[in-house]
Design an enzyme around this catalytic site. Structure first.
Site, short mmCIF file in Angstrom:
data_model
loop_
_atom_site.label_atom_id
_atom_site.label_comp_id
_atom_site.label_asym_id
_atom_site.label_seq_id
_atom_site.Cartn_x
_atom_site.Cartn_y
_atom_site.Cartn_z
N ASN A 1 0.88 -1.17 0.00
CA ASN A 1 0.00 0.00 0.00
C ASN A 1 0.91 1.23 0.00
OD1 ASN A 1 -1.75 2.08 0.59
ND2 ASN A 1 -2.21 1.40 2.68
N TRP A 2 0.99 1.85 -1.17
CA TRP A 2 1.93 2.98 -1.28
C TRP A 2 1.43 4.26 -0.62
CZ3 TRP A 2 3.99 2.74 -7.05
CH2 TRP A 2 4.90 1.67 -7.15
N LYS A 3 0.15 4.26 -0.25
CA LYS A 3 -0.45 5.48 0.35
C LYS A 3 -0.20 6.67 -0.59
CE LYS A 3 0.02 3.31 4.79
NZ LYS A 3 0.20 3.43 6.25
N HIS B 1 -9.31 1.24 5.53
CA HIS B 1 -8.00 1.49 6.13
C HIS B 1 -8.17 2.52 7.26
CE1 HIS B 1 -3.87 2.72 6.74
NE2 HIS B 1 -3.51 1.60 6.13
N GLU C 1 -6.47 4.96 8.16
CA GLU C 1 -6.24 6.36 7.79
C GLU C 1 -7.47 6.94 7.11
OE1 GLU C 1 -2.61 5.65 5.65
OE2 GLU C 1 -1.62 5.14 7.53
N GLU D 1 -4.96 -4.78 11.08
CA GLU D 1 -3.93 -3.75 11.23
C GLU D 1 -4.14 -2.99 12.54
OE1 GLU D 1 -2.16 -2.62 7.18
OE2 GLU D 1 -3.90 -1.35 7.50
N GLY E 1 3.01 2.26 10.70
CA GLY E 1 4.00 3.31 10.45
C GLY E 1 4.78 3.73 11.69
N SER F 1 3.89 -2.12 10.35
CA SER F 1 5.35 -2.17 10.50
C SER F 1 5.95 -3.53 10.12
CB SER F 1 5.76 -1.78 11.93
OG SER F 1 5.34 -0.45 12.21
N GLY G 1 2.94 -1.04 4.22
CA GLY G 1 3.01 0.36 3.83
C GLY G 1 4.43 0.77 3.50
N GLY G 2 5.11 1.39 4.47
CA GLY G 2 6.44 1.95 4.28
C GLY G 2 7.42 1.02 3.58
P1 PGA Z 1 3.16 0.29 7.57
O1 PGA Z 1 1.64 0.52 7.05
O2 PGA Z 1 3.64 -0.98 6.96
O3 PGA Z 1 3.91 1.49 7.08
O4 PGA Z 1 3.09 0.20 9.05
C1 PGA Z 1 0.77 -0.55 6.91
C2 PGA Z 1 -0.55 -0.07 6.38
O5 PGA Z 1 -1.00 1.02 6.76
O6 PGA Z 1 -1.20 -0.75 5.57
#
Ligand code: PGA
Length: 250
Positions: A9-11, A97, A99, A169, A175, A209, A230-231
């Site tokens: 997930n590149w956000k 998600h 966010e 999650e 993150g 993470s 994500g990251g």
């Molecule tokens: P992260 O994000 O791997 O940067 O913790 C995961 C996500 O939000 O899907």
């Protein structure tokens, strides 16, 4: 056994040009990863058309989206509909998600509407659920993830339930580098798997993470069928190493 998936997930990261540069390195690496693990990348909408072009000759990597509207067209400024995603062969869409729930007013009700629309249009929803750190501290984790999961799948028949993907999650782990211990993630994911009938064969991904160094410790847990990353999905070499580590235990 549910199939295994690692989804990036590149956000809100990477322009189309940066996406092209990522795939120039990533695709040759991905081609070498054994196909017992599915690879999905969800770039921002603006990088979907070029990613679709790039993946045409690389069926090993599937395209995902980070959001969708539940209506098919209409006066919804700034939104994107499922048929618009299908046009670019988008196979997965992340919904719910944290966010989006936190900053963009995504609710259990809109998650449910999106899940239904996606299934009707042949796109697999990746439904994200998870608790805040306050909920965890007050012993509310299980209740929270169960209520989110039940609401997201409300009104689906058995064949529809079997077509979704879930992602656990914990919000405090996203993150932050503070990842949930694998046995505890596995426990919560067992609770999720048992809260709605028909989830036995549904992949449940862990997110929060995940890195190349800890991917294997999640992949070896019985209820964990992959990761939502994500990251660590932004770097092509690192992401390929992460998938390889997860896939080694598939
Ligand atoms: P992260 O994000 O791997 O940067 O913790 C995961 C996500 O939000 O899907």
């Amino acid at each position: 056994m549910p199939r295994r998936i690692v989804a990036g997930n590149w956000k809100m990261h990477k322009t189309a040009a940066q996406a092209r540069a990522f795939f120039a390195t990533f695709l040759p690496l991905a081609a070498k990863i054994p196909d017992r693990i599915e690879i999905v990348i969800a770039p921002p909408f603006t990088a979907i058309p070029c990613t679709h072009e790039l993946l045409r000759d690389h069926p090993r990597v599937l395209l995902g989206a980070q959001n969708v509207h539940w209506e098919l067209h209409g006066p919804f400024t700034g939104e994107v509909a499922a048929p618009m995603l299908r046009e670019f062969d988008v196979r997965y869409a992340i919904v719910g998600h944290s966010e989006r729930r936190m900053y963009f007013n995504e609710t259990d009700r809109t998650v449910n509407l999106k899940v239904k629309t996606l299934l009707k249009h042949g796109i697999t929803p990746i439904v994200a659920v998870g608790e805040t750190s306050e909920e965890r501290k007050s012993g509310e984790t299980d209740r929270r993830v169960v209520s989110q999961t039940v609401a997201a799948l409300d009104g689906l028949d058995a064949t529809e339930v079997a077509r979704v993907v879930l992602a656990y999650e914990p919000i405090w782990a996203i993150g932050t580098g503070a990842n949930c211990e694998p046995p505890e993630a596995d426990r919560v994911m067992g609770v999720i798997r048992n809260c709605v009938r028909g989830l036995e064969g549904v992949p449940i991904l862990y997110g929060g993470s995940v890195k190349p160094e800890n991917a294997a410790s999640y992949a070896t847990q019985p209820n964990i069928n992959g990761g939502l990353v994500g990251g660590a999905s932004l770097d092509p070499e690192g992401f390929a190493a992460l998938i390889e580590a997860a896939g080694a235990h598939a």
